[in-house]
Write a protein that holds these residues in place. Sequence first.
Motif, PDB file in Angstrom:
ATOM      1  N   GLU A  56       0.820  -1.200   0.000  1.00  0.00           N
ATOM      2  CA  GLU A  56       0.000   0.000   0.000  1.00  0.00           C
ATOM      3  C   GLU A  56       0.858   1.256   0.000  1.00  0.00           C
ATOM      4  O   GLU A  56       0.527   2.248  -0.629  1.00  0.00           O
ATOM      5  N   SER A 271      -8.063   7.701  -1.263  1.00  0.00           N
ATOM      6  CA  SER A 271      -8.547   6.320  -1.250  1.00  0.00           C
ATOM      7  C   SER A 271      -7.496   5.369  -0.683  1.00  0.00           C
ATOM      8  O   SER A 271      -7.803   4.484   0.128  1.00  0.00           O
ATOM      9  N   LYS A 274      -7.220   5.708   3.068  1.00  0.00           N
ATOM     10  CA  LYS A 274      -8.316   5.060   3.781  1.00  0.00           C
ATOM     11  C   LYS A 274      -8.099   3.554   3.856  1.00  0.00           C
ATOM     12  O   LYS A 274      -8.390   2.918   4.870  1.00  0.00           O
ATOM     13  N   GLU A 275      -7.578   2.969   2.773  1.00  0.00           N
ATOM     14  CA  GLU A 275      -7.289   1.534   2.786  1.00  0.00           C
ATOM     15  C   GLU A 275      -6.209   1.213   3.817  1.00  0.00           C
ATOM     16  O   GLU A 275      -6.273   0.207   4.518  1.00  0.00           O
ATOM     17  N   GLU A 278      -7.763   1.154   7.198  1.00  0.00           N
ATOM     18  CA  GLU A 278      -8.498  -0.080   7.448  1.00  0.00           C
ATOM     19  C   GLU A 278      -7.549  -1.226   7.792  1.00  0.00           C
ATOM     20  O   GLU A 278      -7.816  -2.034   8.685  1.00  0.00           O
TER      21      GLU A 278
END
Length: 458
Positions: A56, A271, A274-275, A278
Amino acid sequence: MKTEIYISVKDLIKECIRKIWIIIVAMVVFGILLAGFRYAKDKKNIANTTVAESTEKVDVEKIVDDLESDDYNQVMTYVDLTNYRDQNRVYTADAKLMKINPYKVDTVLLQYYVNAEDENTRKDMAAAYLSYISGGSLAADVVTDNDLEDSSSDIQELIQCDATGLTTGTSFYTENTNTINMYVYGVDEQDAKDIASYVKESMDAYSQKLSAVAPHTLTLFEEQYSVTCATKLVSLKNDRFGNLITYNDRTTSYEGLLSDKQKESAQKIVSAQKENDELEDNDETGKTAKKAETPKASISKKYLVVGAFLGLVLAVVIIVLRYMFDPTIKTSKDLQMFYGTNFIGDVAQADGALLAASKIINMCNNRQIKKVLIAGKMASENEAAIKEVVDAVEKKGIVADIIGDILTDADAVQTLEAKSNVVLVEAVRKSKYEDFNQEKALCESLDAQLLGYIAITK
């Protein structure tokens, strides 16, 4: 035979100044070592990032790296505005405060009375309780001790406090109080009473801690539930809504200034972040996921300073200990101070040889002495100064012979004879106190008269 010496603080300070280069080197070395250790540890921690996190991170970093320099500031400003707006949206939706009707709020009033035999103690304890409540420590203890899902900042908003001075009856924050009023709010009656129960337990625990500091009592003399209008909650909710509206407007306005390409890049970054959030929430190992930027190890100024301070302390301690346990003579006048031996002069100082010769000449004239023996271990660089003393003495008709070290030179010992008049030569920071003791004892055993000593400080 004297074996003790006395060292003053002034002497120790002078020694530290004389060895300042050692202190500087120690500060530099320890500063570099500690900062380097921290740097290596940070690099290792970064290298141990999980595979999922790395994937990520690379995605976010690639988006940022692909931005042109002119686009970077605009895109990242929009990302920051969007993140802050979304945080306010989440708070507005989830926080207990936002679920409460401030005009009809379930409230538990807790009234505490602080007392102590001493007036100053009472004031100090009351001030401590007020600080504990209003500063957020009480809310933090309530959350921690009861494993609440709410954050301490959320609970803090539900605990309002004022203090009432018994002499005036006016609500104010001051140390001149002994009655503390707390208003505990909840989303319903049970919630308010539960939080009030947690608050009482934390207050009791904190009271026990403070009692160990100063004897006093904390008494809960009133606990009452009611449905009230809380103007403070009205202000807090209005502020929260105001922040949300403000940042929503700012984000919308700023979005209109971006090009389509910039909007696309910004939305990708938001985006990806945010991943990562999580993944961080679902990570059972507790590792922290990186967001838009890759962490980089850097030299810590804090550890440089701490290391330099440790080096300073260690160097000073070593210098002081070495100085204290060093068996050599510390200053030119030590032997006179500690043993009462006559200090004739320091030949390393300006005109020191002539001054020493003058003293020897005066002693010889006063005692009708015709011959003087000069004994001691003399380095080649000091022979010229001692020879100058001898020449000055012999000009006055007094025989002055240099006989060498009477502790190691057999010929020098044989030269000593009864009624000899001896002047010892002692090199500061080279000659030892114990050697001087032995020289003095040897003169006494051979019935030789010790006139005094000449010091050499260089």
